[in-house]
Design a protein around this motif. Structure first.
Motif: not given
Length: 96
Positions: A8-9, A14, A16, A40, A43, A46, A51, A53-55
């Motif tokens: 992800q993304p 993109a 997530c 990632e 990443a 995005i 969006a 995004f959680w790394s």
């Protein structure tokens, strides 16, 4: 060893994973003594403010812990810096 691969993304939209999905995947992998590889690569691509995004590293930081020796993150420079011919990537791991 067994590995859970999270990508992800996604490309090209993109999309997530929600935060709770990333947390549950990590907890599930820990419960089953598995490694987690978080791809990632897209990443920085995005561009939507919607969006979220959680790394995997962001989740670890929020919990106040390190990613540990069974979580590994993959990133590449070629996608986000429009260098499709450049084969340069990064693997971040705390595994000895």
């Amino acid at each position: 060893p067994k590995v859970l691969l999270l990508c992800q993304p996604s490309n090209p939209l993109a999309v997530c994973f929600p935060k709770h999905v990333m947390e549950e995947a990590w907890e599930w992998a820990e419960a089953h003594d598995m490694h987690v590889v978080s791809d990632e690569i897209y990443a920085a691509g995005i561009h939507s403010s919607e969006a979220d995004f959680w790394s995997i590293s962001r989740i670890a930081a929020e919990k106040g812990k390190s990613i540990g020796d069974k979580v590994h993150m993959v990133y590449a420079l070629s996608k986000d810096f429009c260098s499709s011919g450049l084969r340069c990537g990064v693997l971040y791991s705390e595994n000895d």
